[in-house]
Write a protein that holds these residues in place. Structure first.
Motif, short mmCIF file in Angstrom:
data_model
loop_
_atom_site.label_atom_id
_atom_site.label_comp_id
_atom_site.label_asym_id
_atom_site.label_seq_id
_atom_site.Cartn_x
_atom_site.Cartn_y
_atom_site.Cartn_z
N LEU A 1 0.85 -1.19 0.00
CA LEU A 1 0.00 0.00 0.00
C LEU A 1 0.88 1.24 0.00
O LEU A 1 1.83 1.35 0.77
CB LEU A 1 -0.92 0.02 1.23
N GLU A 2 0.54 2.18 -0.87
CA GLU A 2 1.26 3.45 -0.94
C GLU A 2 0.25 4.59 -0.78
O GLU A 2 -0.71 4.69 -1.54
CB GLU A 2 1.99 3.60 -2.27
N LYS B 1 4.09 2.51 2.44
CA LYS B 1 4.91 3.48 1.71
C LYS B 1 4.16 4.82 1.63
O LYS B 1 2.93 4.86 1.60
CB LYS B 1 5.20 2.99 0.29
N VAL B 2 4.92 5.91 1.59
CA VAL B 2 4.34 7.25 1.50
C VAL B 2 4.95 7.98 0.32
O VAL B 2 6.17 7.99 0.15
CB VAL B 2 4.58 8.06 2.79
N SER B 3 4.09 8.57 -0.50
CA SER B 3 4.53 9.31 -1.68
C SER B 3 4.05 10.75 -1.58
O SER B 3 2.93 11.01 -1.14
CB SER B 3 3.98 8.65 -2.95
N LEU C 1 8.55 10.50 -4.62
CA LEU C 1 8.05 11.83 -4.96
C LEU C 1 7.45 11.76 -6.35
O LEU C 1 8.02 11.16 -7.27
CB LEU C 1 9.20 12.84 -4.92
N LYS C 2 6.29 12.37 -6.51
CA LYS C 2 5.56 12.31 -7.77
C LYS C 2 5.63 13.67 -8.46
O LYS C 2 5.14 14.67 -7.93
CB LYS C 2 4.11 11.93 -7.51
N MET D 1 15.10 8.82 -2.62
CA MET D 1 13.67 8.75 -2.89
C MET D 1 13.45 8.19 -4.29
O MET D 1 14.21 8.48 -5.21
CB MET D 1 13.02 10.14 -2.83
N LYS D 2 12.40 7.40 -4.45
CA LYS D 2 11.98 6.98 -5.77
C LYS D 2 11.23 8.14 -6.43
O LYS D 2 10.62 8.96 -5.75
CB LYS D 2 11.07 5.75 -5.68
#
Length: 593
Positions: free
Chosen positions: A438-439, A467-469, A491-492, A523-524
């Motif tokens: 889960l994000e 996960k946190v975005s 990060l988006k 970070m992704k």
């Protein structure tokens, strides 16, 4: 021989000429052609920094008229990016550490200049990188607060200035006016003459608005053909009317666009403080309502907000009533958009996006999501989305599909008022989904509402494995300094920075800088809104981790997406040859939950 050497403009802060000569000799021996100026007092140092450009600064530490730390402070005040290297025989280890913390790049011991050349080469290269990063950050800050086309303040900055003016007006007991301006039939300009002509018209309009308002006013561009003007200490309605009529007359003068004479009109709505509203958002909204009424009456006029104009809010209230019943009637559904890992070309996750299908037809997320946020309905709706998305992810897993992360948007109100940690834990327990799959996507604005509480909640979510975005990066506060506090998993990058790459060099530079920054912060990076092969290839070259968008797949119901997931199972598509959606198939997906 000198033609092969590298020119170097060196500012040498030194009181002993012989030491300068030794320094210059070592630079020449190492392949540099230094042009230098020696200085040993603060005033002259400041003057040289203001009037000339320097590639590097060398500085002794102990001098009669100033010490090295004082010189460093002066240099950093005038030029934060120029390399600064101490060359001293008296600097100790503790002092050297203090100097580095204060902004020096290195220190070299006099009499042992072997490290000088490699230090100079390294710091000159780093200085270029620092300047490029600073340029990209400055551009990013501009894009957050200003309209790109007209260079006027955008809605975010306008509301900030309006709130400041309201505080000032309350303290002094003054009035204040907000004028909302909508150009009449502007769409016809784009349709008949093209977007370039439309853009030129908007730029010229912005210039006229700025010239015919007072220096104390604030002019902003809110949307495509919508502007706003803040008029502080506006006086009564009669005084405001005179200023608005002058504005209308200015806009009625013909425009010359590419040799074509054009005439435009504008509908203007005005809301006054304190009688119409006392809060910034409400004041602007009431001005917008008055504009809507002015357009409804034929345009090319100015109307002041009145209570009866709020009739249109009845439609909004009806929509709210329907939305409260929509969960019970099961009118909401989820669509899922795949997220693809660029390195492998495989689908590794999906983003859940809520849709509302009423009996009358599909309701745009841009319509009902903001309304749900305002009314608080976002909390129960968000809980439904979270449970439904987790259940779907578990069903796919049980159906033999590879493990897919499920990204769920969490709104600001839901994040702060909806006890999100408990909701997440309950959803995971009820569905049996592993937390690592889960994000949770949060926006910068939702974090900044209460930073300390938000950070604590994020840590707790991450502690249980979720996960946190950080979603919509670049459209909110976007202070890069906050990223070190957030410590999110990914990060988006917002679609606003993606849609014009790789052709737009500014967007390409900013996107590349954000990706590089995230790599440094471990970070992704996820890029959304990918619509072309060129965007896909650019992001892959830059090292972006994941992408999503219409080039890969539009959002679709689970039953439609599942066959695609099976096709992609074990079949990487790193060449970009995939089942992408044509432009004609696209639907509006700007609204998230």
């Amino acid at each position: 021989m000198d033609a092969d050497k590298i020119p170097l403009r060196a500012l040498v802060v030194e009181d002993v000429e012989d030491d300068v000569l030794l320094l210059l000799h070592e630079l020449r021996r190492s392949g540099y052609l230094p042009v230098h100026t020696r200085v040993d007092c603060p005033d002259v140092l400041s003057e040289l920094l203001v009037n000339e450009e320097w590639d590097i600064v060398f500085c002794d530490f102990t001098m009669p008229k100033m010490n090295g730390l004082q010189a460093l402070e002066i240099v950093r005040r005038h030029n934060p990016d120029v390399p600064f290297i101490f060359v001293s025989g008296t600097i100790g280890e503790d002092t050297a550490v203090e100097a580095m913390r204060a902004g020096a790049q290195d220190y070299i011991i006099k009499g042992n200049l072997k490290r000088l050349a490699p230090a100079v080469q390294r710091e000159l290269e780093e200085a270029i990188n620092r300047r490029e990063r600073r340029k990209a950050e400055k551009r990013l800050r501009f894009l957050i607060h200003y309209d790109r086309l007209t260079r006027l303040p955008n809605r975010l900055l306008f509301l900030n200035r309006l709130e400041q003016s309201l505080q000032h007006a309350r303290q002094l007991g003054q009035s204040l006016a907000v004028a909302h301006i909508d150009l009449d039939r502007f769409k016809k300009v784009n349709d008949s003459l093209g977007y370039e002509a439309g853009n030129l018209l908007l730029i010229e309009t912005a210039g006229r608005l700025g010239r015919c308002t007072g220096v104390d006013s604030v002019v902003a561009r809110l949307a495509a053909d919508e502007f706003a003007i803040l008029i502080p200490d506006s006086g009564d309605e009669t005084a405001v009317t005179a200023r608005i009529q002058n504005l209308l007359a200015t806009l009625e003068e013909p425009f010359d666009i590419h040799g074509c004479t054009m005439h435009i009109n504008a509908s203007i709505g005005v809301a006054l403080f304190p009688q119409d509203a006392e809060q910034a958002e409400l004041l602007l909204r009431n001005a917008d309502i008055a504009t809507y009424r002015a357009k409804d009456e034929g345009g090319n006029r100015c109307l002041f907000y009145a209570q009866h104009m709020a009739v249109q809010l009845e439609e909004r209230l009806a929509l709210e009533r329907d939305m409260r019943q929509a969960l019970e009637k099961q009118e909401f559904t989820l669509h899922y958009q795949p997220q693809v890992e660029l390195r492998s070309g495989k689908i590794t996750g999906v983003e859940a996006l809520v849709r509302w299908r009423r009996p009358q037809g599909l309701v745009s997320p841009d319509c009902f999501i903001p309304l749900a946020e305002e009314t608080g309905l976002i909390v129960p709706l968000g809980e439904w989305v979270l449970r439904r998305a987790c259940a779907q992810a578990k069903r796919w897993q049980q159906a033999g599909l590879p493990e897919l992360s499920m990204a769920v948007n969490v709104s600001a109100r839901q994040f702060h008022e909806g006890n999100i940690l408990e909701l997440v834990m309950n959803a995971l327990t009820e569905t049996g989904l592993e937390p690592r799959l889960l994000e949770i996507e949060v926006t910068e604005s939702s974090m900044m509402r209460d930073l300390e509480t938000a950070l604590l909640t994020l840590r707790k979510l991450q502690a249980i494995g979720v996960k946190v975005s950080l979603d919509d990066f670049g459209t909110g506060y976007s202070s890069l300094s906050y990223l070190k506090y957030f410590k999110v998993d990914s990060l988006k990058i917002d679609r606003a920075f993606i849609k014009d790459i790789p052709d737009d060099q500014d967007d390409a530079a900013i996107t590349g800088a954000v990706i590089a920054m995230c790599k440094k912060l471990s970070m992704k990076v996820i890029a959304e809104g990918i619509e072309t092969r060129e965007q896909y290839d650019f992001l892959r070259r830059e090292g972006c981790d994941f992408v999503q968008g219409y080039y890969l797949s539009r959002p679709m119901p689970a039953e439609q997406l599942e066959p695609m997931l099976h096709r992609w199972l074990g079949s990487p598509h790193t060449d970009g040859d995939r089942h992408h959606q044509s432009t004609s198939d696209r639907t509006n997906t700007a609204g998230h939950l």
